[in-house]
Design a protein around this motif. Structure first.
Motif, short mmCIF file in Angstrom:
data_model
loop_
_atom_site.label_atom_id
_atom_site.label_comp_id
_atom_site.label_asym_id
_atom_site.label_seq_id
_atom_site.Cartn_x
_atom_site.Cartn_y
_atom_site.Cartn_z
N SER A 112 0.86 -1.42 0.29
CA SER A 112 0.02 0.43 -0.01
C SER A 112 1.29 0.77 -0.05
O SER A 112 1.89 1.11 0.48
CB SER A 112 -1.26 -0.01 1.10
OG SER A 112 -0.08 -0.07 2.60
N VAL A 145 1.43 4.38 1.94
CA VAL A 145 0.87 5.66 3.28
C VAL A 145 1.77 7.24 2.71
O VAL A 145 3.10 7.25 2.81
CB VAL A 145 1.18 4.98 4.33
CG1 VAL A 145 1.06 5.57 5.36
CG2 VAL A 145 0.40 3.45 4.42
N GLY A 146 1.34 7.52 2.78
CA GLY A 146 2.09 9.04 2.24
C GLY A 146 2.68 9.05 1.36
O GLY A 146 2.19 8.84 0.23
N TYR A 170 -1.84 3.02 15.36
CA TYR A 170 -2.12 3.04 13.62
C TYR A 170 -2.89 4.81 13.88
O TYR A 170 -3.94 4.87 15.13
CB TYR A 170 -3.45 2.02 13.72
CG TYR A 170 -3.02 1.05 13.43
CD1 TYR A 170 -2.91 0.04 12.09
CD2 TYR A 170 -2.68 -0.62 14.24
CE1 TYR A 170 -2.22 -1.29 11.93
CE2 TYR A 170 -1.66 -1.46 14.27
CZ TYR A 170 -2.11 -2.30 12.99
OH TYR A 170 -1.52 -3.00 13.13
N THR A 171 -2.99 5.43 13.01
CA THR A 171 -3.64 7.00 12.81
C THR A 171 -5.30 5.93 10.90
O THR A 171 -4.87 4.97 10.69
CB THR A 171 -2.69 7.62 12.09
OG1 THR A 171 -2.17 7.13 10.94
CG2 THR A 171 -1.87 7.48 13.25
N ALA A 172 -5.63 6.88 11.29
CA ALA A 172 -7.13 7.50 10.24
C ALA A 172 -6.17 6.51 8.97
O ALA A 172 -6.70 6.82 7.81
CB ALA A 172 -7.56 8.12 10.60
N ALA A 173 -5.04 7.46 9.08
CA ALA A 173 -4.60 8.14 7.36
C ALA A 173 -3.97 6.26 7.21
O ALA A 173 -2.82 6.19 5.39
CB ALA A 173 -3.41 8.74 7.48
N SER A 174 -3.67 5.30 7.83
CA SER A 174 -2.87 4.11 7.07
C SER A 174 -3.84 2.73 8.31
O SER A 174 -4.19 2.85 9.30
CB SER A 174 -1.49 4.28 7.46
OG SER A 174 -0.87 3.28 7.39
N GLN A 175 -3.56 2.14 7.38
CA GLN A 175 -4.17 0.88 7.80
C GLN A 175 -2.74 0.04 8.33
O GLN A 175 -3.16 -0.94 8.29
CB GLN A 175 -5.16 0.12 6.90
CG GLN A 175 -6.16 -0.13 6.57
CD GLN A 175 -7.07 -0.55 5.45
OE1 GLN A 175 -6.42 -1.57 4.48
NE2 GLN A 175 -8.25 -0.53 5.15
N GLU A 234 -3.53 14.03 18.20
CA GLU A 234 -3.28 13.14 16.77
C GLU A 234 -4.78 11.73 17.41
O GLU A 234 -4.38 11.01 17.91
CB GLU A 234 -2.81 12.96 15.76
CG GLU A 234 -2.68 12.01 14.78
CD GLU A 234 -0.78 11.69 14.06
OE1 GLU A 234 -1.13 11.20 13.21
OE2 GLU A 234 -0.27 11.81 14.75
N THR A 288 -10.74 3.87 18.89
CA THR A 288 -9.59 5.61 18.77
C THR A 288 -9.22 6.87 19.96
O THR A 288 -10.30 7.09 20.59
CB THR A 288 -10.97 6.24 18.00
OG1 THR A 288 -11.24 5.46 16.73
CG2 THR A 288 -9.70 7.57 17.20
#
Length: 411
Positions: A102, A104-105, A157-162, A174, A228
């Motif tokens: 994937s 990511v950024g 884990y952040t919302a931007a990545s699995q 964050e 979260t």
């Protein structure tokens, strides 16, 4: 950070990859390049390990798309019993597709599973090769297969990545989630420390350290995994699944601009590595930090404002990179590795063994083949804390480079 020495020259990464030149070359505007690989692992249990590779992959000047990466590259791995040995504990190849690759950024993230050998420790060597060429990029990762502490069973884990973060920090407020590799949820214990850790001491300071004062816990509370979370206070949070464990998952909560430093009072800190004690003490007394910092740089550059601006950009770019690469339980610029990186730049070669790294600089000033040795030390917050072996003999190497910063010779 993990890998082998690289022939690629880049100011933004340690030489973490060994790149062998291709027999064919792509057009310059579409040249493919893997600049570096960083890695981490999470233990599902004593028999399975999930590995994550964070790859800086480019096509020309643009980050490569995940779909294109899967078409161009292959992945193989070998597990060795230790550095410097040929005893294989396991090996295999990984088919790369949308299920395990994937974007990511700006990074390509590869996630794959390996069968854990019945050993306490091993070295995983991952090899990414470009199809139809001789280009190969290697990454080494030490794995402690029997250690089931929270820092190797949980990912952030952040919302931007699995995929889990490779870094040890999140920004203030964050949203993030703590997830166990096996998917199970549980209550976790959190110890909060509102403590400003000291910056690294001089490489020449061989005096024995005073016994460290014990840290006082400012507060404790409980959280749930798989939910979260947001932490509204900057500081260090140490997370445990079991309070009898000696090591937790240290998570540093930093301001919203980190890894950049933008506030004048924060910009002062890293100047410790290129300033006299008197200069630092005088700046700390200032009422207007911005004016004081401007005066500091202009004075060093003899009033040459363009040179001062250029030096400021170069210095704080190194600080930002040190924060990205080396932040552990404290900001990356404060660590021993961060200090060396900021002043001397990226090493030309990195050699690793089980609990040691040696950085080699081919030439700095009049010195050649300068080595800096970092030993891994036990730490209650992170498992990748390294301390520099200090020598008084670094003085004739260190001071000329510091002087180069002070006169604007380093760009």
């Amino acid at each position: 950070m993990a890998g082998c020495a690289s022939s690629n020259k880049t100011a933004k990464q340690l030489p973490e990859a060994q790149v062998r030149p291709s027999q064919q070359s792509a057009p310059v505007n579409e040249e493919l390049s893997l600049i570096s690989i960083q890695s981490k692992y999470l233990l599902k249990d004593t028999t399975q390990t999930k590995v994550f590779l964070y790859v800086d992959a480019y096509k020309g000047k643009n980050p490569m798309a995940a779909e294109e990466f899967t078409k161009l590259y292959n992945l193989n791995y070998v597990i060795y019993s230790d550095y410097g040995t040929r005893e294989r504990l396991g090996y295999g190849n990984v088919k790369l597709d949308s299920s395990n690759v994937s974007r990511v950024g700006d990074k390509i993230v590869i996630a794959y599973d390996i069968k854990s050998p019945n050993k306490d420790y091993g070295v995983l060597l991952s090899e990414i090769s470009q199809a139809g060429t001789l280009k190969k990029v290697l990454n080494d990762l030490t794995i402690r297969f029997k250690k089931q502490d929270v820092n190797v069973t949980y990912g952030v884990y952040t919302a931007a990545s699995q995929q889990p973060l490779q870094r040890h920090y999140v920004n203030i407020n964050e949203p993030f989630t703590l997830k166990k590799a096996d998917g199970n949820g549980e209550k976790l214990h959190v110890y909060y420390y509102n403590h400003d850790f000291e910056a690294a001491g001089s490489p020449m300071n061989v005096a024995q350290k005073n016994v460290s004062k014990s840290l006082e816990v400012d507060s404790t509370f409980m959280i749930n995994s798989n939910e979260t979370l947001q932490f509204a206070k900057e500081g260090l949070y140490n997370i445990f699944s079991d309070t009898t464990q000696s090591e937790g998952l240290g998570l540093l909560v930093v301001n919203e601009r980190f890894p950049k430093l933008t506030q004048p009072q924060l910009l002062l800190g890293p100047l410790l590595y290129m300033s006299t004690n008197n200069e630092i003490n005088e700046m700390k007394k200032a009422e207007d930090y911005k004016k004081t910092l401007d005066k500091y740089w202009l004075t060093l550059m003899n009033g040459n404002a363009p040179l001062a601006q250029q030096s400021i950009r170069s210095f704080y770019r190194r600080v930002e990179e040190a924060n990205q690469l080396f932040t552990t339980y404290k900001e990356g610029w404060k660590t021993d590795k961060g200090m060396i990186y900021i002043v001397l730049g990226s090493p030309d070669k990195v050699q690793r063994s089980k609990d040691r790294e040696v950085w080699t600089y081919d030439q700095r000033g009049n010195a050649q083949n300068v080595n800096f040795t970092f030993n891994r030390k036990n730490n209650q917050f992170v498992d990748d804390h390294y301390e520099l072996v200090r020598y008084a003999e670094y003085q004739p190497i260190w001071y000329p480079v510091v002087e180069a910063w002070r006169n604007g010779s380093i760009r």
